[in-house]
Design a protein around this motif. Sequence first.
Motif, PDB file in Angstrom:
ATOM      1  N   ILE A  67      19.681 -24.376-118.992  1.00 13.17           N
ATOM      2  CA  ILE A  67      20.086 -23.988-117.790  1.00 13.17           C
ATOM      3  C   ILE A  67      19.532 -25.058-116.961  1.00 13.17           C
ATOM      4  CG2 ILE A  67      20.094 -22.584-115.125  1.00 13.17           C
ATOM      5  CD1 ILE A  67      19.902 -20.633-117.476  1.00 13.17           C
ATOM      6  N   SER A  68      18.667 -25.270-116.839  1.00 13.25           N
ATOM      7  CA  SER A  68      17.881 -26.831-116.434  1.00 13.25           C
ATOM      8  C   SER A  68      16.243 -26.870-116.447  1.00 13.25           C
ATOM      9  CB  SER A  68      18.103 -26.215-114.864  1.00 13.25           C
ATOM     10  OG  SER A  68      16.668 -25.172-114.474  1.00 13.25           O
ATOM     11  N   SER A  69      15.918 -27.803-115.274  1.00 10.13           N
ATOM     12  CA  SER A  69      14.435 -28.052-116.236  1.00 10.13           C
ATOM     13  C   SER A  69      13.793 -28.800-115.155  1.00 10.13           C
ATOM     14  CB  SER A  69      14.715 -29.594-117.323  1.00 10.13           C
ATOM     15  OG  SER A  69      15.335 -30.526-116.271  1.00 10.13           O
ATOM     16  N   GLU A  70      12.625 -28.238-115.337  1.00 13.24           N
ATOM     17  CA  GLU A  70      11.174 -28.219-113.791  1.00 13.24           C
ATOM     18  C   GLU A  70      10.249 -29.613-114.805  1.00 13.24           C
ATOM     19  OE1 GLU A  70       8.858 -25.664-110.919  1.00 13.24           O
ATOM     20  OE2 GLU A  70      10.386 -24.766-111.978  1.00 13.24           O
ATOM     21  N   LYS A  71       9.937 -30.684-113.830  1.00 10.55           N
ATOM     22  CA  LYS A  71       9.065 -31.249-114.295  1.00 10.55           C
ATOM     23  C   LYS A  71       7.674 -30.952-113.343  1.00 10.55           C
ATOM     24  CE  LYS A  71       7.025 -35.985-114.824  1.00 10.55           C
ATOM     25  NZ  LYS A  71       7.649 -37.617-114.777  1.00 10.55           N
ATOM     26  N   LYS A  72       6.813 -29.967-114.573  1.00 11.40           N
ATOM     27  CA  LYS A  72       5.552 -29.338-114.089  1.00 11.40           C
ATOM     28  C   LYS A  72       4.382 -30.881-113.032  1.00 11.40           C
ATOM     29  CE  LYS A  72       6.949 -25.218-113.982  1.00 11.40           C
ATOM     30  NZ  LYS A  72       6.703 -24.780-113.165  1.00 11.40           N
ATOM     31  N   ASN A  73       4.431 -31.419-114.418  1.00 12.35           N
ATOM     32  CA  ASN A  73       3.513 -32.749-114.120  1.00 12.35           C
ATOM     33  C   ASN A  73       4.189 -33.315-114.364  1.00 12.35           C
ATOM     34  OD1 ASN A  73       2.005 -31.521-116.363  1.00 12.35           O
ATOM     35  ND2 ASN A  73       0.968 -30.599-115.860  1.00 12.35           N
ATOM     36  N   GLU A  74       3.093 -34.330-115.249  1.00 10.51           N
ATOM     37  CA  GLU A  74       3.285 -35.510-115.474  1.00 10.51           C
ATOM     38  C   GLU A  74       3.142 -35.420-117.532  1.00 10.51           C
ATOM     39  OE1 GLU A  74       0.397 -39.281-116.469  1.00 10.51           O
ATOM     40  OE2 GLU A  74       0.590 -39.365-114.441  1.00 10.51           O
ATOM     41  N   TYR A  80      14.838 -24.736-118.734  1.00 11.42           N
ATOM     42  CA  TYR A  80      15.252 -23.392-119.571  1.00 11.42           C
ATOM     43  C   TYR A  80      16.705 -22.908-119.952  1.00 11.42           C
ATOM     44  CZ  TYR A  80      11.971 -23.301-114.877  1.00 11.42           C
ATOM     45  OH  TYR A  80      10.742 -23.125-114.468  1.00 11.42           O
ATOM     46  N   SER A  81      16.555 -21.752-120.624  1.00 13.03           N
ATOM     47  CA  SER A  81      17.935 -21.946-121.000  1.00 13.03           C
ATOM     48  C   SER A  81      17.945 -20.596-121.690  1.00 13.03           C
ATOM     49  CB  SER A  81      17.347 -22.528-122.923  1.00 13.03           C
ATOM     50  OG  SER A  81      17.023 -21.681-123.708  1.00 13.03           O
ATOM     51  N   LEU A  82      19.568 -20.445-122.415  1.00 11.17           N
ATOM     52  CA  LEU A  82      20.245 -19.505-122.833  1.00 11.17           C
ATOM     53  C   LEU A  82      20.257 -19.085-123.552  1.00 11.17           C
ATOM     54  CD1 LEU A  82      22.270 -17.704-119.843  1.00 11.17           C
ATOM     55  CD2 LEU A  82      19.574 -16.659-120.716  1.00 11.17           C
ATOM     56  N   LEU A  83      19.620 -18.380-124.410  1.00 11.89           N
ATOM     57  CA  LEU A  83      19.971 -17.897-126.508  1.00 11.89           C
ATOM     58  C   LEU A  83      21.645 -16.827-126.386  1.00 11.89           C
ATOM     59  CD1 LEU A  83      19.915 -18.231-129.250  1.00 11.89           C
ATOM     60  CD2 LEU A  83      18.347 -16.500-129.621  1.00 11.89           C
ATOM     61  N   LEU A  84      23.082 -17.274-126.122  1.00 11.96           N
ATOM     62  CA  LEU A  84      24.224 -16.514-125.743  1.00 11.96           C
ATOM     63  C   LEU A  84      24.416 -15.471-126.860  1.00 11.96           C
ATOM     64  CD1 LEU A  84      26.354 -19.441-125.218  1.00 11.96           C
ATOM     65  CD2 LEU A  84      25.135 -18.452-124.204  1.00 11.96           C
ATOM     66  N   ALA A  85      24.847 -14.150-126.472  1.00  8.28           N
ATOM     67  CA  ALA A  85      24.443 -12.803-127.219  1.00  8.28           C
ATOM     68  C   ALA A  85      25.746 -12.813-128.114  1.00  8.28           C
ATOM     69  CB  ALA A  85      25.485 -11.757-126.169  1.00  8.28           C
ATOM     70  N   THR A  86      25.551 -12.624-129.642  1.00  8.87           N
ATOM     71  CA  THR A  86      26.710 -12.722-130.659  1.00  8.87           C
ATOM     72  C   THR A  86      27.075 -11.533-130.368  1.00  8.87           C
ATOM     73  OG1 THR A  86      24.961 -11.873-132.242  1.00  8.87           O
ATOM     74  CG2 THR A  86      25.363 -13.893-131.898  1.00  8.87           C
ATOM     75  N   LYS A  93      17.415 -14.652-122.515  1.00 11.20           N
ATOM     76  CA  LYS A  93      15.961 -15.774-121.739  1.00 11.20           C
ATOM     77  C   LYS A  93      15.370 -16.554-122.550  1.00 11.20           C
ATOM     78  CE  LYS A  93      14.126 -16.582-116.422  1.00 11.20           C
ATOM     79  NZ  LYS A  93      13.509 -16.007-116.271  1.00 11.20           N
ATOM     80  N   MET A  94      15.461 -17.664-122.731  1.00 19.23           N
ATOM     81  CA  MET A  94      14.208 -18.826-123.584  1.00 19.23           C
ATOM     82  C   MET A  94      13.635 -19.719-122.696  1.00 19.23           C
ATOM     83  SD  MET A  94      15.893 -18.330-127.486  1.00 19.23           S
ATOM     84  CE  MET A  94      14.195 -18.880-128.229  1.00 19.23           C
ATOM     85  N   ASP A  95      12.690 -20.209-122.067  1.00 19.01           N
ATOM     86  CA  ASP A  95      11.934 -21.226-121.442  1.00 19.01           C
ATOM     87  C   ASP A  95      11.146 -21.723-122.431  1.00 19.01           C
ATOM     88  OD1 ASP A  95      13.605 -19.864-119.012  1.00 19.01           O
ATOM     89  OD2 ASP A  95      12.600 -19.026-118.034  1.00 19.01           O
ATOM     90  N   TRP A  96      11.104 -23.212-122.132  1.00 16.03           N
ATOM     91  CA  TRP A  96      10.285 -23.826-123.376  1.00 16.03           C
ATOM     92  C   TRP A  96       9.766 -25.036-122.825  1.00 16.03           C
ATOM     93  CZ3 TRP A  96      12.702 -23.264-128.854  1.00 16.03           C
ATOM     94  CH2 TRP A  96      13.803 -22.847-128.783  1.00 16.03           C
TER      95      TRP A  96
END
Length: 150
Positions: A67-74, A80-86, A93-96
């Motif tokens: 979905i998107s990404s956010e740089k927290k620091n250096e 941010y992502s979604l593991l799609l339904a089956t 909702k899975m954030d890495w």
Amino acid sequence: EYKSIKLTEIAKQKVDIVGIGYYSLGSYRKELNDDQKKEYDFLFKGYFLKSFTSRLSDYSDPKINVISSEKKNENYTIVYSLLLATDKKPEVKMDWRVYTKNPQNLMIRDIIIEGISLARTQKEEFSSIIENNSGDINALFVKLREFSNQ
């Protein structure tokens, strides 16, 4: 089985298993001697890979939408992502948490599933095992061995 093998290969290349392992151990890592560190590294790797592959291999054809990404620091970026339904599994909702200090070697340091940090949960579980056994780190080693059949 093929899927588990592939997931294991991906995890070994892209997940900082050692870093997650030491984070999960918390302050107890300072108490380990060199032999215990080697044993813990071995046991945690087996534990992590079995846990990781069993969670994701349930999805027959896993598709993840970033979905998107956010740089927290250096050093860290959250993806941010979604593991799609089956047919059998709901959307997740899975954030890495990605360690970005070396842009040539991005490493996953945590997965936050539906708002719950797997690394933090693991740390709390390990701490509980050790504390419930009078601070004996070997009790954790036994549990890790049992889980991963090592």
